[in-house]
Scaffold this motif. Sequence first.
Motif, short mmCIF file in Angstrom:
data_model
loop_
_atom_site.label_atom_id
_atom_site.label_comp_id
_atom_site.label_asym_id
_atom_site.label_seq_id
_atom_site.Cartn_x
_atom_site.Cartn_y
_atom_site.Cartn_z
N UNK A 252 0.79 -1.33 -0.03
CA UNK A 252 -0.39 0.20 -0.14
C UNK A 252 1.14 0.88 -0.06
N UNK A 253 0.61 2.25 -0.91
CA UNK A 253 1.59 3.81 -0.82
C UNK A 253 0.69 4.50 -0.20
N UNK A 254 1.02 5.42 0.04
CA UNK A 254 0.02 6.39 0.44
C UNK A 254 0.65 7.68 0.55
N UNK A 255 0.21 8.45 -0.20
CA UNK A 255 1.18 9.68 -1.17
C UNK A 255 0.36 10.81 -0.60
N UNK A 256 0.78 12.32 0.16
CA UNK A 256 -0.19 12.95 1.11
C UNK A 256 -0.46 14.13 -0.25
N UNK B 198 -9.58 15.95 -7.44
CA UNK B 198 -9.93 16.80 -8.35
C UNK B 198 -9.43 17.10 -9.26
N UNK B 199 -9.98 17.08 -11.08
CA UNK B 199 -9.54 16.67 -12.06
C UNK B 199 -9.07 18.51 -12.12
N UNK B 200 -10.05 19.30 -11.53
CA UNK B 200 -9.93 20.59 -12.27
C UNK B 200 -9.98 21.93 -11.22
N UNK B 201 -9.54 22.69 -10.59
CA UNK B 201 -10.23 23.61 -9.59
C UNK B 201 -11.13 24.65 -10.30
N UNK B 202 -10.36 25.20 -10.90
CA UNK B 202 -10.89 26.75 -11.53
C UNK B 202 -12.29 25.94 -12.29
N UNK C 279 1.79 18.38 -13.63
CA UNK C 279 1.72 16.87 -12.10
C UNK C 279 3.01 15.99 -12.48
N UNK C 280 2.88 16.17 -14.23
CA UNK C 280 3.78 15.13 -14.66
C UNK C 280 5.40 14.66 -13.66
N UNK C 281 5.68 15.55 -13.48
CA UNK C 281 7.04 15.43 -12.68
C UNK C 281 6.62 15.00 -11.39
N UNK C 282 5.97 14.92 -10.51
CA UNK C 282 5.17 14.47 -9.25
C UNK C 282 4.95 12.87 -10.28
N UNK D 60 -4.58 12.43 -8.48
CA UNK D 60 -4.27 13.35 -9.73
C UNK D 60 -3.24 12.96 -10.32
N UNK D 61 -1.47 12.97 -9.10
CA UNK D 61 -0.55 12.51 -9.94
C UNK D 61 -0.74 10.68 -10.07
N UNK D 62 -1.23 9.98 -8.73
CA UNK D 62 -1.11 8.65 -9.41
C UNK D 62 -1.88 8.36 -10.64
#
Length: 271
Positions: A20-24, A121-125, A70-73, A99-101
């Motif tokens: 299990x990977x936990x990503x903050x 969220x895929x988009x905040x705006x 987000x691609x860098x993450x 979203x990174x996952x």
Amino acid sequence: MGVVEEAHNIRVVGSGQQTVVLAHGFGTDQSVWKHLVPHLVDQYKVVLYDNMGAGTTNPDYFDFDRYASLDGYACDVIAILDDLRVPNCIYVGHSVSAMVGLLASISRPDLFTKILTISASPRYLNDPEYFGGFEQEELLELFEAMRSNYKAWCAGFAPLAVGGDMESVAVQEFSRTLFNMRPDIALSVAQTIFYSDVRPLLRHVTVPCHIIQSVKDLAVPVVVSEYLHQHLGAASIVEVMSTDGHLPQLSSPDVVVPILLRHIRYDIAAA
């Protein structure tokens, strides 16, 4: 310890065949999972790490160009899993890390058996066809407040995000990790997150997804969870929790931990 492990403060605890990977999310670090980890270590191998830019990471490793998207993450997640030789995992991603996952799973679906998203969220705006919760003017004001007095901004933002007053332990904890970020890095990360738009890529996700959301969340309107459910290319289920705030695993662990454990164990494909 390799460069990847050192840069992200990777910690592997527990035992078990399944990882299990936990990503903050933004403004926190791996300590945000402190209420969940003790319930996992007897059955699972648990991987914890810090996103680059978190206050616990070395700011010298933060590349402003790499993390302008987000691609860098997502590349970091793949590098971490490959470095640890994890064949596949259950990935639990909070906020931006959800979203990174999803992005990482599009590139390397073999690495993921399922993805749990919390406050995602895929988009905040907002736009004419989509309600993300924020207008452009609101984001510009937020970024200006971060620039002008980062400490004051942290003090005001933390209780709004968590959904409590400054006396709350969860608010104090989030305030601490938020304030630990270097202000220029925090602003850059916030801009990357709030201007991201992952919507066109959702249909390419093939890994089963569990979408978990607070009924009241300053950053993510509850309707966004249904949007994800409708637009993901993979099988998905939604659970809206009776919690308040963007960091429910920190502010309402008694409610959230049992729900997360149930989703970690539940197999959509077998249902």
